[in-house]
Design an enzyme around this catalytic site. Structure first.
Site, PDB file in Angstrom:
ATOM      1  N   GLU A 256      43.187  71.997  46.908  1.00 21.86           N
ATOM      2  CA  GLU A 256      42.210  71.620  47.801  1.00 21.86           C
ATOM      3  C   GLU A 256      41.372  72.541  48.723  1.00 21.86           C
ATOM      4  O   GLU A 256      40.293  72.567  48.656  1.00 21.86           O
ATOM      5  CB  GLU A 256      42.880  70.764  49.223  1.00 21.86           C
ATOM      6  CG  GLU A 256      43.799  69.552  48.655  1.00 21.86           C
ATOM      7  CD  GLU A 256      43.081  68.546  48.009  1.00 21.86           C
ATOM      8  OE1 GLU A 256      41.879  68.509  48.051  1.00 21.86           O
ATOM      9  OE2 GLU A 256      43.546  67.656  47.246  1.00 21.86           O
TER      10      GLU A 256
ATOM     11  N   HIS B 209      38.171  72.918  46.374  1.00 21.05           N
ATOM     12  CA  HIS B 209      37.107  71.983  46.496  1.00 21.05           C
ATOM     13  C   HIS B 209      36.316  72.509  47.834  1.00 21.05           C
ATOM     14  O   HIS B 209      35.260  72.350  47.800  1.00 21.05           O
ATOM     15  CB  HIS B 209      37.983  70.668  46.944  1.00 21.05           C
ATOM     16  CG  HIS B 209      38.241  69.796  45.740  1.00 21.05           C
ATOM     17  ND1 HIS B 209      37.456  69.700  44.681  1.00 21.05           N
ATOM     18  CD2 HIS B 209      39.459  69.192  45.393  1.00 21.05           C
ATOM     19  CE1 HIS B 209      38.097  68.757  43.896  1.00 21.05           C
ATOM     20  NE2 HIS B 209      39.151  68.616  44.155  1.00 21.05           N
TER      21      HIS B 209
ATOM     22  N   HIS C  37      43.725  52.128  36.512  1.00 19.58           N
ATOM     23  CA  HIS C  37      42.654  53.196  36.673  1.00 19.58           C
ATOM     24  C   HIS C  37      41.556  52.736  36.037  1.00 19.58           C
ATOM     25  O   HIS C  37      40.050  52.735  36.631  1.00 19.58           O
ATOM     26  CB  HIS C  37      43.080  54.448  36.271  1.00 19.58           C
ATOM     27  CG  HIS C  37      43.858  55.467  36.730  1.00 19.58           C
ATOM     28  ND1 HIS C  37      45.106  55.091  37.118  1.00 19.58           N
ATOM     29  CD2 HIS C  37      43.784  56.643  37.270  1.00 19.58           C
ATOM     30  CE1 HIS C  37      45.619  56.207  37.853  1.00 19.58           C
ATOM     31  NE2 HIS C  37      44.694  57.095  37.878  1.00 19.58           N
ATOM     32  N   ILE C  38      41.515  51.886  34.806  1.00 20.39           N
ATOM     33  CA  ILE C  38      40.435  51.667  33.988  1.00 20.39           C
ATOM     34  C   ILE C  38      39.930  50.219  34.218  1.00 20.39           C
ATOM     35  O   ILE C  38      38.747  49.722  34.081  1.00 20.39           O
ATOM     36  CB  ILE C  38      40.505  51.851  32.639  1.00 20.39           C
ATOM     37  CG1 ILE C  38      41.399  50.844  31.850  1.00 20.39           C
ATOM     38  CG2 ILE C  38      40.981  53.286  32.222  1.00 20.39           C
ATOM     39  CD1 ILE C  38      41.394  50.935  30.404  1.00 20.39           C
ATOM     40  N   PHE C  39      40.789  49.264  34.982  1.00 22.46           N
ATOM     41  CA  PHE C  39      40.289  47.888  35.052  1.00 22.46           C
ATOM     42  C   PHE C  39      40.104  47.599  36.500  1.00 22.46           C
ATOM     43  O   PHE C  39      39.402  46.597  36.734  1.00 22.46           O
ATOM     44  CB  PHE C  39      41.383  47.134  34.715  1.00 22.46           C
ATOM     45  CG  PHE C  39      41.447  47.009  33.115  1.00 22.46           C
ATOM     46  CD1 PHE C  39      40.579  46.845  32.314  1.00 22.46           C
ATOM     47  CD2 PHE C  39      42.863  47.550  32.542  1.00 22.46           C
ATOM     48  CE1 PHE C  39      40.744  46.885  30.802  1.00 22.46           C
ATOM     49  CE2 PHE C  39      42.870  47.525  31.281  1.00 22.46           C
ATOM     50  CZ  PHE C  39      41.928  47.316  30.276  1.00 22.46           C
TER      51      PHE C  39
ATOM     52  N   GLY D 162      37.752  52.381  38.813  1.00 19.96           N
ATOM     53  CA  GLY D 162      36.685  52.903  38.506  1.00 19.96           C
ATOM     54  C   GLY D 162      36.475  53.884  37.463  1.00 19.96           C
ATOM     55  O   GLY D 162      35.441  54.743  37.236  1.00 19.96           O
TER      56      GLY D 162
END
Length: 443
Positions: free
Chosen positions: A228, A231, A359-361, A364
């Site tokens: 973190e 970031h 995750h994909i459906f 995003g």
């Protein structure tokens, strides 16, 4: 058994709608729409990267499966059918304990928060020529007595650069779980031309101090803090004054994890780790045997872990680049064709993984799941720039760290991530370092 909760028809419906939307936008498929806003230039480029990782991971994963079968046999659990998918986690844990009995809880005394912060801040001073200074009470508004505020200044000139809040401890019932970095203030200029310096939030949820005992961290929490903070560094060390492109803003999805995962690599660097891993009572350094266990744990079952992510990423990519309602196969059949070369244990007939691939459906990540491995390639390759000059070569490390600050941490979303990476590395990204760090390199 009625099938009323079977969401396979929904999967086809979602894929059909994304395909139709892509074609209305003038693209042949949804993958092209997804990649238009990412660092990866084409489906072929992503496929090539995934194939490099698959080719390196597959034989290693086969060897890992054989090791699990041998472990099961030693414990009298060998069956004619061999290892089944539901056996893997159990025997992997048994083999891990036999190979290196790493007790994460037992390592806590060597990782007090203050020692870890000292190591992290010292590393940042060494690499990026900055000093991180704790502020006096009242210098910044605080929302809880646990919270602290720090300032970043340029180590050479003393110029103020940024600030960040650290809220490290869990507060059950009044604080969201997990760990994250967020923006408090972005770098910008006022209408009068005055500089607004960036301020970050750094939030963790580790154990608070109790009596005379300080906050003691697991190694995983140490990694999370470094992650973190990576970031945070990209947010705080930006030199871009336009808020839309400063710091982490406008950085493509598959590149935004570069600084965070890059910082995690330093947790395994001997000098960094051993410099901060000191027993909070005795001051003794972390035993060498425990350091070796941490290194071994990093690559344990690395082939299987990499292959699993490649399987997910390739399934996602091809569903959104190759599948159509008239292609002659269902999404599940396409996924099973991919599994032939991306799994060492064939999915059982009842396997319904796609039905839970949220995750994909729903999350995003459609045609974007590959981003996890893409970012790991970038971060490992960036760290390898330091390995190549020698992690014990101070002058070269300082110069390389300054270059990382002036490119990756400075330019934010003002230039394409491919340009930024090349400005740091002198070339495009290579998967070789990640393959090596994951324990997949031949020999």
């Amino acid at each position: 058994s009625s099938g009323e909760l079977d969401n396979r028809p929904l999967i086809e419906q979602i894929l059909e709608l994304k395909l139709a939307q892509a074609r209305r936008l003038g693209d042949p498929n949804w993958a092209e729409v997804s990649l238009a806003s990412k660092m990866a230039g084409s489906v072929a480029e992503v496929e090539a990267l995934l194939e490099q990782l698959r080719a390196a991971a597959y034989p290693v994963a086969q060897g890992e499966l054989e090791a699990l079968a041998a472990c099961a046999a030693r414990h009298g659990a060998a069956e004619a059918s061999g290892i089944m998918p539901w056996d893997v986690s159990y025997w992997a844990e048994v083999l891990r304990q036999e190979s290196f009995d790493l007790d994460s809880e037992a390592l806590r005394p060597w990782f007090s928060l203050e020692q870890v912060l000292g190591g992290l801040f010292g590393l940042c001073q060494r690499l990026f020529d900055i000093r991180i200074v704790a502020t006096e009470a009242g210098e910044a508004p605080l929302w809880h007595s646990d919270v602290r505020y720090f300032r970043l200044v340029d180590a050479g000139s003393g110029e103020p650069l940024a600030g960040f809040y650290l809220d490290p401890y869990s507060r059950p019932g009044s604080k969201r779980g997990g760990a994250w970095m967020d923006e408090c203030l972005g770098r910008s200029r006022t209408p009068a031309g005055e500089q607004v310096l960036p301020v970050a939030y750094l939030i963790c949820n580790q154990s608070p101090p109790v009596g005379e005992t300080p906050s003691l961290m697991t190694f995983e929490e140490v990694e999370t803090l470094f992650h973190e903070f990576g970031h945070g560094l990209q947010h705080m060390l930006t030199t871009v004054d336009r808020p839309q492109a400063a710091g982490i803003n406008n950085v493509e999805w598959d590149a935004v994890e570069l600084p965070s995962q890059f910082m995690e690599n330093w947790c395994y660097d001997r000098a960094t780790l051993m410099g901060m891993a000191r027993h909070w009572q005795s001051g003794e350094p972390l035993p060498e045997s425990e350091y070796q266990k941490l290194l071994a744990a990093r690559t344990f079952m690395g082939g299987s872990a990499t292959l699993r992510q490649v399987h997910f990423a390739l399934t996602d990519l091809r569903l959104h680049s190759q599948w159509t309602p008239n292609c002659g196969q269902s999404p599940e059949q396409l996924r099973r064709r991919i599994a032939a070369s991306t799994t060492v244990l064939e999915p059982i007939p009842e396997d319904a993984f796609l039905c839970a691939f949220s995750h994909i459906f729903a999350g995003g990540y459609a045609a974007g799941y590959y981003s996890y491995k893409w970012a790991e390639v970038l971060s490992a390759d960036a760290f390898s720039a330091f390995e190549e000059v020698g992690l014990d070569q101070e002058e070269e490390i300082v110069a390389t760290g300054r270059r990382f600050r002036d490119t990756v941490l400075s330019l934010g979303g003002s230039r394409s991530p491919a340009e930024v990476f090349e400005a740091f590395r002198g070339r495009g990204p290579s998967s070789g370092a990640l393959i090596r760090h994951s324990g997949l390199a031949a020999g």
